[in-house]
Write a protein that holds these residues in place. Structure first.
Motif, PDB file in Angstrom:
ATOM      1  N   GLY A  98      34.209  -6.870   1.915  1.00 51.09           N
ATOM      2  CA  GLY A  98      34.057  -8.319   2.081  1.00 51.09           C
ATOM      3  C   GLY A  98      35.123  -9.093   1.331  1.00 51.09           C
ATOM      4  N   GLY A  99      35.335 -10.313   1.777  1.00 51.08           N
ATOM      5  CA  GLY A  99      36.307 -11.182   1.117  1.00 51.08           C
ATOM      6  C   GLY A  99      35.960 -11.418  -0.347  1.00 51.08           C
ATOM      7  N   LYS A 100      34.678 -11.514  -0.618  1.00 57.35           N
ATOM      8  CA  LYS A 100      34.217 -11.806  -1.979  1.00 57.35           C
ATOM      9  C   LYS A 100      34.717 -10.815  -3.015  1.00 57.35           C
ATOM     10  N   VAL A 101      34.895  -9.568  -2.621  1.00 55.64           N
ATOM     11  CA  VAL A 101      35.192  -8.523  -3.604  1.00 55.64           C
ATOM     12  C   VAL A 101      36.585  -8.708  -4.207  1.00 55.64           C
ATOM     13  N   GLY A 123      34.075 -26.482  -4.063  1.00 56.51           N
ATOM     14  CA  GLY A 123      34.648 -25.232  -3.570  1.00 56.51           C
ATOM     15  C   GLY A 123      33.577 -24.154  -3.423  1.00 56.51           C
ATOM     16  N   PHE A 124      33.995 -23.030  -2.908  1.00 61.44           N
ATOM     17  CA  PHE A 124      33.087 -21.895  -2.710  1.00 61.44           C
ATOM     18  C   PHE A 124      32.447 -21.560  -4.075  1.00 61.44           C
ATOM     19  N   PRO A 125      31.104 -21.575  -4.169  1.00 56.62           N
ATOM     20  CA  PRO A 125      30.446 -21.512  -5.483  1.00 56.62           C
ATOM     21  C   PRO A 125      30.724 -20.242  -6.286  1.00 56.62           C
ATOM     22  N   VAL A 169      43.410 -21.164  -4.807  1.00 58.71           N
ATOM     23  CA  VAL A 169      43.656 -22.112  -3.712  1.00 58.71           C
ATOM     24  C   VAL A 169      42.874 -21.611  -2.506  1.00 58.71           C
ATOM     25  N   ASN A 170      42.201 -22.520  -1.799  1.00 60.84           N
ATOM     26  CA  ASN A 170      41.434 -22.127  -0.614  1.00 60.84           C
ATOM     27  C   ASN A 170      41.727 -23.116   0.514  1.00 60.84           C
ATOM     28  N   SER A 171      42.504 -22.667   1.485  1.00 63.19           N
ATOM     29  CA  SER A 171      42.845 -23.527   2.622  1.00 63.19           C
ATOM     30  C   SER A 171      43.015 -22.660   3.863  1.00 63.19           C
ATOM     31  N   ALA A 173      39.296 -24.735   3.899  1.00 61.31           N
ATOM     32  CA  ALA A 173      38.346 -24.613   2.804  1.00 61.31           C
ATOM     33  C   ALA A 173      36.881 -24.630   3.220  1.00 61.31           C
ATOM     34  N   ASN A 174      36.112 -23.919   2.448  1.00 55.10           N
ATOM     35  CA  ASN A 174      34.675 -24.046   2.382  1.00 55.10           C
ATOM     36  C   ASN A 174      34.431 -24.837   1.096  1.00 55.10           C
ATOM     37  N   PRO A 175      33.635 -25.894   1.052  1.00 55.59           N
ATOM     38  CA  PRO A 175      32.718 -26.404   2.074  1.00 55.59           C
ATOM     39  C   PRO A 175      33.249 -27.589   2.877  1.00 55.59           C
ATOM     40  N   SER A 202      45.116 -16.846  -3.378  1.00 55.84           N
ATOM     41  CA  SER A 202      45.039 -17.680  -2.175  1.00 55.84           C
ATOM     42  C   SER A 202      43.970 -17.121  -1.245  1.00 55.84           C
ATOM     43  N   ASP A 203      42.852 -17.840  -1.169  1.00 56.48           N
ATOM     44  CA  ASP A 203      41.737 -17.411  -0.319  1.00 56.48           C
ATOM     45  C   ASP A 203      41.969 -17.997   1.067  1.00 56.48           C
ATOM     46  N   GLU A 204      42.433 -17.131   1.985  1.00 59.67           N
ATOM     47  CA  GLU A 204      42.789 -17.584   3.334  1.00 59.67           C
ATOM     48  C   GLU A 204      41.847 -16.986   4.378  1.00 59.67           C
ATOM     49  N   ILE A 205      40.565 -16.859   3.993  1.00 58.43           N
ATOM     50  CA  ILE A 205      39.595 -16.220   4.888  1.00 58.43           C
ATOM     51  C   ILE A 205      39.392 -17.015   6.186  1.00 58.43           C
ATOM     52  N   TYR A 206      39.704 -18.337   6.155  1.00 60.41           N
ATOM     53  CA  TYR A 206      39.576 -19.157   7.373  1.00 60.41           C
ATOM     54  C   TYR A 206      40.930 -19.427   8.032  1.00 60.41           C
ATOM     55  N   ALA A 207      41.925 -18.585   7.744  1.00 59.03           N
ATOM     56  CA  ALA A 207      43.294 -18.844   8.210  1.00 59.03           C
ATOM     57  C   ALA A 207      43.397 -19.053   9.720  1.00 59.03           C
ATOM     58  N   TRP A 235      37.656 -10.033   7.757  1.00 52.60           N
ATOM     59  CA  TRP A 235      37.218 -10.012   9.143  1.00 52.60           C
ATOM     60  C   TRP A 235      35.963 -10.862   9.369  1.00 52.60           C
ATOM     61  N   SER A 236      35.264 -11.203   8.281  1.00 49.72           N
ATOM     62  CA  SER A 236      33.920 -11.791   8.394  1.00 49.72           C
ATOM     63  C   SER A 236      33.864 -12.985   9.338  1.00 49.72           C
ATOM     64  N   LYS A 237      34.790 -13.914   9.160  1.00 48.13           N
ATOM     65  CA  LYS A 237      34.721 -15.172   9.916  1.00 48.13           C
ATOM     66  C   LYS A 237      35.471 -15.033  11.236  1.00 48.13           C
ATOM     67  N   THR A 238      36.692 -14.491  11.199  1.00 47.83           N
ATOM     68  CA  THR A 238      37.539 -14.425  12.394  1.00 47.83           C
ATOM     69  C   THR A 238      36.906 -13.597  13.507  1.00 47.83           C
ATOM     70  N   TRP A 244      29.147  -6.635   8.440  1.00 41.99           N
ATOM     71  CA  TRP A 244      29.799  -5.318   8.402  1.00 41.99           C
ATOM     72  C   TRP A 244      30.337  -5.028   6.996  1.00 41.99           C
ATOM     73  N   ARG A 245      30.618  -6.082   6.276  1.00 45.61           N
ATOM     74  CA  ARG A 245      31.140  -6.051   4.915  1.00 45.61           C
ATOM     75  C   ARG A 245      32.518  -5.378   4.821  1.00 45.61           C
ATOM     76  N   ILE A 246      33.513  -6.159   5.137  1.00 45.33           N
ATOM     77  CA  ILE A 246      34.888  -5.687   4.981  1.00 45.33           C
ATOM     78  C   ILE A 246      35.833  -6.877   4.804  1.00 45.33           C
TER      79      ILE A 246
HETATM   80  C1  LIG Z   1      36.036 -19.524   1.044  1.00 47.76           C
HETATM   81  C2  LIG Z   1      35.367 -18.220   1.223  1.00 47.76           C
HETATM   82  N1  LIG Z   1      35.935 -17.122   0.726  1.00 47.76           N
HETATM   83  C3  LIG Z   1      35.370 -15.918   0.846  1.00 47.76           C
HETATM   84  C4  LIG Z   1      34.163 -15.757   1.495  1.00 47.76           C
HETATM   85  C5  LIG Z   1      33.534 -14.402   1.516  1.00 47.76           C
HETATM   86  O1  LIG Z   1      33.538 -13.779   2.710  1.00 47.76           O
HETATM   87  P1  LIG Z   1      32.893 -12.326   2.904  1.00 47.76           P
HETATM   88  O2  LIG Z   1      31.597 -12.540   3.636  1.00 47.76           O
HETATM   89  O3  LIG Z   1      33.909 -11.576   3.706  1.00 47.76           O
HETATM   90  O4  LIG Z   1      32.670 -11.727   1.560  1.00 47.76           O
HETATM   91  C6  LIG Z   1      33.529 -16.871   2.055  1.00 47.76           C
HETATM   92  C7  LIG Z   1      32.231 -16.723   2.716  1.00 47.76           C
HETATM   93  O5  LIG Z   1      31.506 -17.640   2.975  1.00 47.76           O
HETATM   94  C8  LIG Z   1      34.157 -18.132   1.917  1.00 47.76           C
HETATM   95  O6  LIG Z   1      33.592 -19.233   2.424  1.00 47.76           O
END
Ligand SMILES: Cc1ncc(COP(=O)(O)O)c(C=O)c1O
Length: 395
Positions: A98-101, A123-125, A169-171, A173-175, A202-207, A235-238, A244-246
């Motif tokens: 997952g992205g979180k790790v 920002g993401f908590p 940096v997160n762009s 961004a959540n939320p 650089s958290d680009e999970i929503y790229a 992969w979570s969002k895209t 699946w957790r990756i």
């Molecule tokens: C900004 C941001 N980064 C990372 C994650 C974590 O994603 P994942 O579910 O792949 O751990 C999220 C999930 O909501 C998010 O919003």
């Protein structure tokens, strides 16, 4: 029992709490529209599911290399080259659950008492939680509604001290759905030349979720900071693969080895079948993902208009991700009270802006990973509720 004091510093993600409350109401037969949780409401595309199924049938049941199977890391490198125009050595990529790790590993590597880590607010908590857990001091970076929820590079640079180790940096961004304009990234990178001791996550999970014809501006593209940049994506969002957790991190020279050692200590490797599914996600047809993102874009238009028409609401048009973050100060309610009452009395689950930091007061987060009908119905219910309950000043 006595447990470590640092456990008291660990925060949480209230979206999961609101989800639990919404589910409990639904189990009692209450009709709840859930705009709270940040995950696509689409299934994982069929070709990806099939690749995971095939991996299990083919006998991929054992441990893999801790940093991810080579074919997957090569696919990630090819994807980064195609989408960000940058060549990356697959040895610098560490695949994690997952992205979180990647985020948590970065905090473990950089955070300790006496140092400062900067993070976006709202920002993401988990940023603030993981920074505090590491013992480092969390230093919020203000995001401005009037700037489309971007930071101002001058403000960020002015707050750097000799104790600053890392800037997050997160762009997109959540939320907030905010996208940092490229010119602001240019300014940040130029200013960082004066602070070579500062690393960047650089958290680009929503790229892939950037709208209005704009291209995603990646911090990876800046050669000047590449030797101290950690890229977080996944992969979570895209690909609608949250369960699946990756995810992956691209680490600076030397730190991939440290991240891999953390992986060996923590989880050994990501589930093997998931890794094969992730290869198919990157290398197979992209049309299902593209259709999902087009649907988010359509819903974005619907939700911004619907929320903007509610009394006491003001809704900026988000440029990315799948969140709207309306200002609700005009309703006379604080964010938490409005969150709780909309769930209990209007059957609409949304998240208080304060769940994302102190600067989130006066805002609610709406995830528009829901059908346009659900979004329209949620806005109708909120409108009716506000008419009944809101302060006389806006009636
Ligand atoms: C900004 C941001 N980064 C990372 C994650 C974590 O994603 P994942 O579910 O792949 O751990 C999220 C999930 O909501 C998010 O919003």
């Amino acid at each position: 029992m006595k447990i470590a004091a640092r456990m008291a510093r660990l925060g949480t993600e209230s979206a999961f709490e609101v989800l639990a409350r919404a589910n409990a109401l639904a189990a009692r037969g209450v009709d709840v529209i859930n705009l709270g949780i940040g995950q696509p409401d689409f299934p994982t595309p069929g070709n990806i599911v099939e690749a995971g199924r095939k991996a299990l049938a083919d006998g991929h049941h054992g441990y893999t290399p801790a940093n991810g199977i080579p074919a997957l890391r090569e696919a990630v490198a090819a994807d980064i080259l195609e989408r960000r125009g940058v060549e990356v050595d697959p040895e610098r990529i560490v695949v994690v659950p997952g992205g979180k790790v990647t985020m948590f590993f970065a905090m473990l590597m950089f955070g300790e008492p006496g140092v400062e880590i900067m993070y976006p607010d709202p920002g993401f908590p988990i940023y603030r939680s993981a920074i505090a857990f590491s013992g480092a001091t969390p230093m919020p970076i203000a995001l401005h509604e009037e700037d489309g929820f971007s930071f101002r590079a001058d403000e960020v640079l002015a707050r750097i001290t000799s104790r600053t180790r890392l800037i997050i940096v997160n762009s997109p961004a959540n939320p907030t759905g905010g996208v940092v304009p490229k010119v602001e990234l240019d300014r940040l990178v130029a200013g960082l030349e004066r602070h070579p001791h500062v690393a960047i996550l650089s958290d680009e999970i929503y790229a892939r979720m950037v709208y209005d014809g704009e291209a995603h501006a990646s911090l990876m593209a800046y050669e000047e900071i590449r030797d101290r940049l950690i890229l977080l994506d996944g992969w979570s969002k895209t690909y609608a693969m949250t369960g699946w957790r990756i995810g992956y991190g691209v680490w600076p020279e030397g730190l991939a080895e440290t991240a891999t050692r953390l992986a060996i200590n923590d989880h050994s490797c990501v589930n093997a079948a998931t890794q094969y599914a992730a290869i198919e996600a990157l290398t197979g047809p992209q049309d299902a993902s593209a259709r999902m993102i087009a649907a988010f874009d359509e819903r974005r238009r619907v939700i911004v208009e619907a929320l903007g028409a509610l009394p006491g609401f003001r809704c900026a048009r988000p440029k990315g991700a799948f969140y709207a973050f309306p200002n609700i100060e005009g309703t006379g309610f604080d964010a938490r009270a409005l969150q709780d009452r909309l769930l209990a009395e209007a059957g609409v689950a949304v998240i208080a802006g304060t769940s994302f930091g102190d600067a989130g007061e006066g805002y609610l987060r709406f995830s528009y990973a829901a059908s346009t009908e659900a979004i329209a119905e949620a806005a109708r219910r909120i409108g009716q509720w506000l008419e009944r309950e809101a302060m006389p000043s806006i009636a």
